[in-house]
Scaffold this motif. Structure first.
Motif, PDB file in Angstrom:
ATOM      1  N   GLU A  70       0.086   1.965  -8.077  1.00 55.93           N
ATOM      2  CA  GLU A  70       0.064   2.968  -7.015  1.00 55.93           C
ATOM      3  C   GLU A  70       1.431   3.623  -6.842  1.00 55.93           C
ATOM      4  N   ARG A  71       2.499   2.859  -7.053  1.00 60.13           N
ATOM      5  CA  ARG A  71       3.847   3.394  -6.884  1.00 60.13           C
ATOM      6  C   ARG A  71       4.360   4.124  -8.118  1.00 60.13           C
ATOM      7  N   GLY A  72       3.580   4.132  -9.193  1.00 64.11           N
ATOM      8  CA  GLY A  72       3.962   4.871 -10.381  1.00 64.11           C
ATOM      9  C   GLY A  72       4.966   4.172 -11.264  1.00 64.11           C
ATOM     10  N   THR A 651       4.029   9.267  -3.760  1.00 67.06           N
ATOM     11  CA  THR A 651       2.684   9.230  -4.344  1.00 67.06           C
ATOM     12  C   THR A 651       1.662   9.778  -3.353  1.00 67.06           C
ATOM     13  N   SER A 653      -2.860   9.940  -3.151  1.00 66.34           N
ATOM     14  CA  SER A 653      -4.152   9.703  -3.792  1.00 66.34           C
ATOM     15  C   SER A 653      -5.274  10.231  -2.891  1.00 66.34           C
ATOM     16  N   GLN A 665       1.793  11.306  -8.768  1.00 68.95           N
ATOM     17  CA  GLN A 665       3.011  10.509  -8.701  1.00 68.95           C
ATOM     18  C   GLN A 665       4.211  11.417  -8.937  1.00 68.95           C
TER      19      GLN A 665
END
Length: 701
Positions: A70-72, A651, A653, A665
């Motif tokens: 999720e944080r890339g 980020t 989504s 991201q």
């Protein structure tokens, strides 16, 4: 050794308690289910007894794979550098995976495991795991861990857990991604039950990019497959195989001009035209778990690891007297194979009438390593190839020396270990551990037909007290020892084979607490580490060393995790370390120069991380993070300094449909030019990636 075996036999003879014992928990979640991790979650890095963070007398920290993606964070090292007090120091010469923790750097002091398995590093290199797509979670133990995992873990140990098979309906997850520098991703995660007793997990990931420098193409392919068979209610077998093939961006840094970084050179490539950096890794593991009875379990891990690594580059770019030159034409190849087995038994029993848990085990590894190179690395042009700073012309690799086999080693390692948790009172527990390591290395010189060998032994132990002030608050204190090699054990030179393992000891105290109805938690730790038997130069002797040096570090580390109102979540940490050489010197121009009081290279005094996220709605989630790393020195003389940096990432989504999620991201949001690490004694800075974006589309079915 006999005392250790006798202690183990005594523990086996103790009467079992009535309390049931379960096998160590393995993650069996479906794709991308973000199982939360808190201080009451068992960790794999801090103990083999399946203890939670609150029960462990040490600094442990975990991240889930879903959080990492999720944080890339594209690599495990990127993800781990968001943990407390850890920073990146990697370069192409060490596989790009080197880390710093508590003032100690490199593969020889910060150990990295994959599913609890260690690959012994040849010439200080490690190139696995490949990426974060198949990661279930990453567990970190800061401070000495040799009593758990053997030599080479004075600063920290990082354990990356792969996604595991899970029972239930088959689920599939596909990701397509595209972003800056023509970065592309095609990935698959599939798992579930094939029959009532057989389940599987399959992960595929293909990455391509043009890179942020000229001729900076990179490619990576990764396969992770696992099959689990529940042979009986109390017996299971898991066969897993991981394959990674990497050709990373071949970047040895941006040269300093008159000691200064020129931002306009960030995208320049000063390497040769036929440069090579290629890593191929394969890991096969067979794990059996057997619940013998209510109080006894056994686990066996049989594994085979293979690594092939190849470099062909001009690695040094020096600016002097108005001229930039290219030199250091190194052609190197590693071939490595490792076969190992680890057998453990876990007991729930009573000791002196008190509840107790004990794990005992043995581990054996046989490692074969061969180095081919063009040593002694004499360049065709003695003073290097002249280059135009702004328009470096690529040229073919050339060397005076032929590329040929240099040496090969066969190393055999054996260890016996035990760990115990004794419940002294309802609130006070004692956690202890011992380990004995034996390593024998046979080295064959393939150029001079010479042979040498070395036997090294390591004895390590730990003892820690945990006081549960309340069920949600723990105070702890610990003393632990560790050992590090003076180089990679399987690739020690004949001169390095003369020396023993370096030894270290740590004292640590800390507090951990969950609060606010489990919506918040914080930790605070203070430590002191002393490492002895460092190699220092011998005055008046060429390339001779003696093992009398000493290095120490003192530090404070803190972390905070909060579930805030209105769907906000905050995670933050900070660390301060005072690392120094206490007794260390080098010979410069035939004169011995003391480095006492200097800070070791690549060690920042302060690091800090923050990540803030919010569920904007049921379908939209946003997050942003800040990473701070203080200035570091590039040399032991503390003359060349890399400046501090602060990098911001973000980020977003959006769950566009029931089974479809779109993601964005943004890395290095403010396009900061900064040095992650350094090369060539600080004459080249390994720069972080410029501002980039990456768009993903995830579909589950």
């Amino acid at each position: 050794m006999n005392n250790y075996l006798a202690s183990g036999l005594c523990l086996l003879a103790l009467h079992s308690s009535a309390q049931a014992l379960t096998l160590p928990a393995s993650p069996v979640t479906a794709p991308e289910v973000d199982t939360s991790i808190d201080l009451k979650t068992p960790t794999t890095a801090g103990s083999r007894l399946n203890l939670t963070a609150l029960q462990t007398p040490g600094s442990v920290q975990s991240q889930t794979g879903a959080q990492i993606r999720e944080r890339g964070d594209a690599s495990v090292q990127d993800a781990v550098s968001r943990a407390t007090g850890i920073s990146r120091t990697g370069t192409p010469g060490d596989g790009g995976t080197s880390l710093q923790a508590r003032g100690f750097t490199g593969q020889g002091s910060v150990m990295q495991l994959y599913d609890g398995n260690r690959m012994y590093t040849g010439m200080g290199t490690s190139t696995f795991p490949v990426d974060t797509w198949a990661v279930e979670r990453v567990d970190v133990l800061r401070g000495p861990a040799s009593v758990l995992y053997g030599e080479g873990a004075t600063g920290a140990v990082i354990n990356t857990l792969a996604k595991k098979p899970f029972a239930g309906e088959i689920e599939n997850h596909i990701r397509l991604g595209y972003g800056s520098h023509d970065r592309q991703q095609q990935a698959l995660d599939s798992g579930g039950s094939l029959t009532d007793t057989v389940s599987y997990r399959l992960n595929l990931n293909r990455l391509r990019s043009n890179g942020f420098i000229d001729r900076g193409d990179s490619a990576s392919d990764f396969v992770s497959a696992a099959l689990r068979w529940e042979a009986a209610d109390n017996l299971s077998f898991t066969l897993a195989h991981d394959y990674g093939d990497q050709r990373p961006q071949n970047y040895f840094g941006t040269p300093l001009i008159n000691g200064q970084l020129h931002k306009g050179l960030r995208d320049k490539n000063y390497n040769v035209s036929n440069d090579t950096q290629h890593y191929n890794d394969q890991w096969t593991r067979l794990t059996s778990q057997w619940q013998i009875n209510d109080n006894t379990s056994a686990t066996n891990e049989l594994y085979y690891l293979k690594a092939q690594r190849r470099w062909q580059n001009a690695e040094n770019y020096n600016f002097s007297a108005g001229q930039l030159t290219r030199s250091g034409f190194y052609g190197i190849k590693h071939n490595q194979e490792q076969v190992g087995d680890r057998q453990t038994f876990t007991f729930q029993h009573s000791l002196f009438g008190l509840d107790s848990q004990t794990v005992t085990g043995v581990e054996y590894n046989r490692i074969r390593f061969q180095l081919n190179s063009n040593s002694p690395f004499n360049d065709v042009l003695k003073d290097g190839q002249p280059l135009d700073v702004h328009h470096p012309a690529p040229a073919p690799f050339e060397s005076k020396d032929v590329h040929q086999p240099q040496f090969q080693t066969t190393s055999k390692q054996f260890s016996a270990f035990a760990e115990n948790r004794l419940q002294l009172t309802e609130q006070l527990s004692l956690v202890t551990g011992i380990r004995r390591d034996y390593v024998h290395v046979d080295r064959d010189d393939l150029t001079k037909a010479g042979q040498s060998d070395k036997t090294l032994t390591g004895n390590n132990w730990k003892a820690g007290l945990v006081f549960a002030v309340t069920p949600d608050t723990s105070l702890y204190g610990q003393y632990a020892t560790s050992t590090d090699g003076v180089g990679g054990l399987i690739s020690l030179s004949p001169s390095q084979q003369q020396f023993d393992l370096a030894s270290a000891r740590q004292t640590e105290i800390g507090i951990k607490q969950t609060f606010w109805d489990q919506r918040g938690e914080w930790t605070l730790a203070a430590y002191h580490i002393v490492k002895k038997k460092l190699l220092i130069d011998v005055p008046g002797a060429v390339q001779l060393k003696e093992q009398v040096g000493q290095q120490s570090s003192n530090g404070l580390e803190a972390s905070l995790d909060l579930q805030l109102p209105n769907a906000w979540q905050l995670q933050a940490n900070a660390a301060i370390v005072r690392a120094r050489y206490d007794d260390f010197s080098q010979v410069v121009n035939n004169q011995q120069v003391s480095r006492d009081g200097n800070r070791p290279a690549d060690v920042p005094r302060r690091t800090a991380n923050l990540w803030l996220s919010k569920a904007v709605s049921d379908d939209i989630r946003a997050g942003g993070g800040v990473r701070y790393v203080d200035a570091r020195y590039a040399d032991t003389a503390n003359q060349n300094e890399l400046p501090s940096y602060t990098v911001v990432d973000a980020t977003l989504s959006w769950k566009a449909m029931r089974n479809t999620t779109l993601g964005l991201q943004l890395n290095n949001l403010f396009d900061r030019t900064y040095a992650v690490s350094q090369y060539n004694d600080g004459q080249q800075w390994i720069l972080g990636e410029p501002r980039s974006l990456f768009v993903t589309a995830d579909y589950t079915f």
